[in-house]
Write an enzyme that holds these catalytic residues in place. Sequence first.
Site, PDB file in Angstrom:
ATOM      1  N   LYS A   1       0.958  -1.297   0.109  1.00 25.55           N
ATOM      2  CA  LYS A   1      -0.063  -0.015  -0.088  1.00 25.55           C
ATOM      3  C   LYS A   1       0.976   1.171   0.061  1.00 25.55           C
ATOM      4  O   LYS A   1       0.572   2.152  -0.670  1.00 25.55           O
ATOM      5  CB  LYS A   1      -1.004   0.085   1.217  1.00 25.55           C
TER       6      LYS A   1
ATOM      7  N   LYS B   1      -5.939 -10.349  -5.745  1.00 23.75           N
ATOM      8  CA  LYS B   1      -7.027 -10.507  -4.811  1.00 23.75           C
ATOM      9  C   LYS B   1      -8.228  -9.502  -5.013  1.00 23.75           C
ATOM     10  O   LYS B   1      -8.002  -8.410  -5.729  1.00 23.75           O
ATOM     11  CB  LYS B   1      -6.486  -9.925  -3.314  1.00 23.75           C
TER      12      LYS B   1
ATOM     13  N   LYS C   1     -11.666  -4.665  -2.112  1.00 24.84           N
ATOM     14  CA  LYS C   1     -12.579  -3.466  -2.431  1.00 24.84           C
ATOM     15  C   LYS C   1     -11.933  -2.424  -2.897  1.00 24.84           C
ATOM     16  O   LYS C   1     -10.658  -2.155  -2.677  1.00 24.84           O
ATOM     17  CB  LYS C   1     -12.987  -2.938  -0.938  1.00 24.84           C
TER      18      LYS C   1
END
Length: 332
Positions: A112, A197, A200
């Site tokens: 991230k 993956k 969201k």
Amino acid sequence: MTRVFSGIKPTGHLTLGNYLGAMRRWAAVDQHRADGLFCIVDLHALTVDHDPARVRRLSRQAATLLLASGLDPELCTLFVQSHVDEHTRLSYVLECVATDGEMRRMIQYKEKAAREQGRGGSVRLSLLTYPVLMAADILAYGTDEVPVGDDQAQHVELTRDLAVRFNQRYGQTFVVPRATHPGVAARVMNLQEPTSKMGKSDDAGPGIVYLLDEPDVVRKKVLRAVTDSGREVVYDREERPGVANLLEILAACEGGDPGELSGAYASYGALKKAVAEAVVEVLRPVRERHRELCSDPAYVEGVLRKGAERAREMARPRVDAAFRAIGLLPPV
Ligand code: AMP
Ligand code: TRP
């Protein structure tokens, strides 16, 4: 009774990955056999660029969807993380046990942070310390088991390390928890990008099935899933990740084993049709119950209020004990 704790971040609309990897098991299994706490971890949603109104809206929606997926407030405790101060109190104490190097080794942080820096943005300090807050979520309740998807294994491992270290240094205070993962669908992959993956995301990705997608939207997304070169339906995660993902989703929806199911389909087209219908059927009751609950926001609020009260009572004694053990003077 075994104590189970798990959480979900209100950072986006909930996906089929959240449902098959985590939520469904909480409702179908965990809340019946264990003392379950299920938490909308809103503080975690502030670790990346966020819109305050959206976080509030998504928190309410997540609570409604968790109830719609079958969590029963008579059987378990459903609450919002920021309603219970014990999480941040304990998080600070655990920051004094964790090390900087340990935090920087977290895969999710590295990914991230790299993404954020790639966009020319800055990385919030809370993104680095986030796994400590997650450890506090878990340890505050004397949790035995943490039912999560595969992607959280490293964070639960860190939680165990912190619990053991704290207990050794300051005396027995925390239960050392363990992660549990579903047999299939522990990692549902993006339909357009089957090596990453299904997470969201801010943009309504064509490879992400959201729990509230209309049935026709679900069908379209599944039918357009990227498959692999080749024709035969075989289950091979390395060589045929697209088909393997579809087989795992099917197995998770209908039961059975992805390898065995592969024999029943003569073409990718036939497999996709079966998967589309299976997903639509699995989501149907959730969507219907969600619609009913949306007309009764006071009910959902009441559940969250009682949940937070119960959670506070459960967490406070252990967090107070951790304050005393680490050397803080009790208030007079
Ligand atoms: P998050 O969306 O990161 O808050 O995750 C909430 C729960 O859903 C965690 O237990 C995750 O491991 C699980 N989860 C999220 N995405 C997936 C996925 N694509 N496949 C399986 N489990 C997932
Ligand atoms: N970090 C988890 C995720 O990204 C969410 C989470 C926060 C969690 N606190 C938790 C999961 C405690 C299990 C237990 O999915």
